[in-house]
Design a protein around this motif. Structure first.
Motif, short mmCIF file in Angstrom:
data_model
loop_
_atom_site.label_atom_id
_atom_site.label_comp_id
_atom_site.label_asym_id
_atom_site.label_seq_id
_atom_site.Cartn_x
_atom_site.Cartn_y
_atom_site.Cartn_z
N VAL A 196 0.86 -1.18 0.00
CA VAL A 196 0.00 0.00 0.00
C VAL A 196 0.89 1.23 0.00
O VAL A 196 1.87 1.30 0.76
CB VAL A 196 -0.94 0.00 1.22
CG1 VAL A 196 -1.58 1.37 1.41
CG2 VAL A 196 -2.02 -1.05 1.06
N LEU A 197 0.58 2.19 -0.87
CA LEU A 197 1.30 3.46 -0.92
C LEU A 197 0.37 4.57 -0.50
O LEU A 197 -0.72 4.73 -1.06
CB LEU A 197 1.83 3.73 -2.33
CG LEU A 197 2.40 5.14 -2.57
CD1 LEU A 197 3.65 5.37 -1.74
CD2 LEU A 197 2.68 5.37 -4.05
N ILE A 198 0.79 5.34 0.51
CA ILE A 198 0.06 6.56 0.91
C ILE A 198 0.88 7.73 0.41
O ILE A 198 1.98 7.99 0.90
CB ILE A 198 -0.14 6.62 2.43
CG1 ILE A 198 -0.91 5.39 2.92
CG2 ILE A 198 -0.87 7.91 2.82
CD1 ILE A 198 -1.08 5.34 4.42
N ALA A 199 0.37 8.42 -0.58
CA ALA A 199 1.11 9.51 -1.24
C ALA A 199 0.49 10.86 -0.88
O ALA A 199 -0.73 11.02 -0.82
CB ALA A 199 1.09 9.33 -2.75
N GLY A 200 1.38 11.82 -0.62
CA GLY A 200 0.92 13.19 -0.44
C GLY A 200 0.38 13.53 0.92
O GLY A 200 -0.22 14.57 1.11
N GLY A 201 0.60 12.65 1.91
CA GLY A 201 0.06 12.92 3.23
C GLY A 201 1.12 12.96 4.31
O GLY A 201 1.76 11.96 4.59
N GLY A 202 1.37 14.12 4.90
CA GLY A 202 2.29 14.22 6.02
C GLY A 202 3.74 14.01 5.63
O GLY A 202 4.12 14.03 4.47
N THR A 203 4.58 13.81 6.64
CA THR A 203 6.00 13.59 6.42
C THR A 203 6.35 12.14 6.68
O THR A 203 5.70 11.46 7.46
CB THR A 203 6.83 14.50 7.35
OG1 THR A 203 6.51 14.18 8.70
CG2 THR A 203 6.53 15.96 7.09
N VAL A 204 7.40 11.71 6.04
CA VAL A 204 7.85 10.33 6.19
C VAL A 204 9.29 10.35 6.68
O VAL A 204 10.15 10.98 6.09
CB VAL A 204 7.77 9.57 4.85
CG1 VAL A 204 8.26 8.15 5.03
CG2 VAL A 204 6.35 9.58 4.33
N GLN A 205 9.53 9.68 7.78
CA GLN A 205 10.88 9.63 8.32
C GLN A 205 11.71 8.60 7.58
O GLN A 205 11.21 7.56 7.17
CB GLN A 205 10.84 9.28 9.80
CG GLN A 205 10.17 10.35 10.65
CD GLN A 205 10.22 10.02 12.12
OE1 GLN A 205 10.57 8.92 12.50
NE2 GLN A 205 9.84 10.98 12.94
N GLY A 206 13.00 8.91 7.42
CA GLY A 206 13.90 7.99 6.75
C GLY A 206 14.41 6.91 7.68
O GLY A 206 13.92 6.75 8.80
N PHE A 207 15.39 6.17 7.21
CA PHE A 207 15.90 5.03 7.98
C PHE A 207 17.40 5.18 8.19
O PHE A 207 18.21 4.58 7.50
CB PHE A 207 15.60 3.72 7.24
CG PHE A 207 14.16 3.35 7.31
CD1 PHE A 207 13.71 2.42 8.23
CD2 PHE A 207 13.24 3.93 6.46
CE1 PHE A 207 12.37 2.07 8.31
CE2 PHE A 207 11.90 3.59 6.53
CZ PHE A 207 11.46 2.66 7.45
N GLY A 208 17.78 6.04 9.14
CA GLY A 208 19.16 6.12 9.57
C GLY A 208 20.11 6.63 8.49
O GLY A 208 19.76 7.39 7.60
N ASP A 209 21.36 6.16 8.59
CA ASP A 209 22.44 6.60 7.71
C ASP A 209 22.42 5.77 6.43
O ASP A 209 22.97 4.69 6.36
CB ASP A 209 23.79 6.43 8.42
CG ASP A 209 24.94 6.88 7.54
OD1 ASP A 209 24.69 7.50 6.51
OD2 ASP A 209 26.10 6.60 7.91
N GLU A 210 21.76 6.30 5.37
CA GLU A 210 21.65 5.55 4.13
C GLU A 210 22.95 5.53 3.35
O GLU A 210 23.08 4.82 2.36
CB GLU A 210 20.53 6.14 3.27
CG GLU A 210 19.16 6.01 3.94
CD GLU A 210 18.06 6.59 3.09
OE1 GLU A 210 18.35 6.97 1.94
OE2 GLU A 210 16.90 6.67 3.56
N SER A 211 23.93 6.33 3.77
CA SER A 211 25.21 6.33 3.06
C SER A 211 26.03 5.08 3.38
O SER A 211 26.93 4.71 2.64
CB SER A 211 26.02 7.58 3.45
OG SER A 211 26.32 7.56 4.85
#
Length: 292
Positions: free
Chosen positions: A100-115
């Motif tokens: 399920v994709l919820i698009a355009g609603g609120g903010t989404v937190q990332g997952f740590g150090d993606e580098s």
């Protein structure tokens, strides 16, 4: 599109807004209104609903093979089986997977150090304890119980155990993966059913990390999110696998119903019990700790 083709066969022409004949109506329509999800594969389907807080998409792969996915949509992807959430772009759907994709609603937190990319680790040094047989074997990498004379007709539970060292916690999502599974072609069978994807673990498994239950494996994708259970240092991995009763039945002779039938006549015929063969069982290949 089907109605357009039927209309053409009857001699009709599809016209654009300027009244010109259009040969590739589908292509022209895609230029005017690009699809939300482009795959070129009819196995991918989606349902779109609009709400006050944004757009919600249910996307499903109905195929027994992985399908690449192209989309410009961004938002929060949710796995309905384990409620795992990700703000990263979805690039593929594995066999029979849905999201399920919820698009355009609120903010989404990332997952740590993606580098920092977490390396894939293939787990080894497995000990396999066959609970109902009372012995332990070291099978590395894991393979089917039917490959060993001692466990050819074994139906029951086996406990796989090993340890894995973690040197750094990057904050990324990690999954314990059993593999993709093997697609099979459909075939006609006189009785019963057969899945179009052979599982890499037969028939079901429960995963424990450092003594905590992390999840079950019985459907694609054959993996469990273990991020919150891992720690820096040594980690204990325990996987409990059980198969069906078919293997034990395959090692037994069928009951003799002659006397029963003489007394009461033949009231039933055992179905699919003749010439039973033991089925592949247990973990059938390498188990890996991967970054998602």
């Amino acid at each position: 599109m089907a109605k357009i083709e039927e209309y053409r066969r009857k001699g009709g022409k599809v016209l654009d807004l300027r009244g010109r004949a259009v040969e590739d109506a589908g292509g022209e329509l895609a230029k005017l209104h690009p699809p939300d999800f482009a795959t070129g594969n009819p196995a991918i389907g989606f349902v779109h609903r609009k709400f006050d807080f944004g757009d919600v998409y249910f996307v499903a792969n109905t195929n027994n093979r992985t399908v690449k996915l192209t989309t410009t949509k961004r938002g929060l992807w949710i796995d309905l089986f384990d409620q795992a959430r990700s703000s990263l772009s979805l690039t593929e759907l594995r066999p029979y997977e849905s999201r399920v994709l919820i698009a355009g609603g609120g903010t989404v937190q990332g997952f740590g150090d993606e580098s920092y990319q977490v390396p894939t680790i293939e787990l080894s040094n497995w000990s396999s304890r066959f609970v109902d047989l009372g012995f332990t074997a070291n099978i590395n990498p894991p393979r089917s119980w039917t490959d060993d004379e001692r466990t050819l007709f074994y139906s029951g539970t086996t406990i796989y155990e090993t340890t894995v060292p973690i040197t750094r916690d990057p904050g990324a999502r990690r999954a314990l993966s059993f593999g993709e599974g093997t697609p099979v072609e459909p075939e006609r069978r006189p009785n019963g059913m057969r899945a179009l994807l052979e599982s890499p673990v037969r028939e079901a498994a429960q995963v424990y990390i450092n003594g905590q239950f992390a999840g079950s494996v019985w459907h694609p994708p054959y993996e469990v999110d273990v991020s919150k259970f891992l720690r820096v240092g040594e980690n204990q991995i325990r996987i409990v696998v059980a198969n069906t009763a078919i293997n034990a039945l395959a090692g037994q002779s069928l009951p003799d119903y002659k006397l029963l039938n003489l007394r009461y006549t033949e009231r039933f015929t055992p179905q699919d019990m003749k010439d039973l063969k033991p089925l592949p069982s247990g973990i059938l290949g390498p188990v890996k700790l991967v970054s998602r």
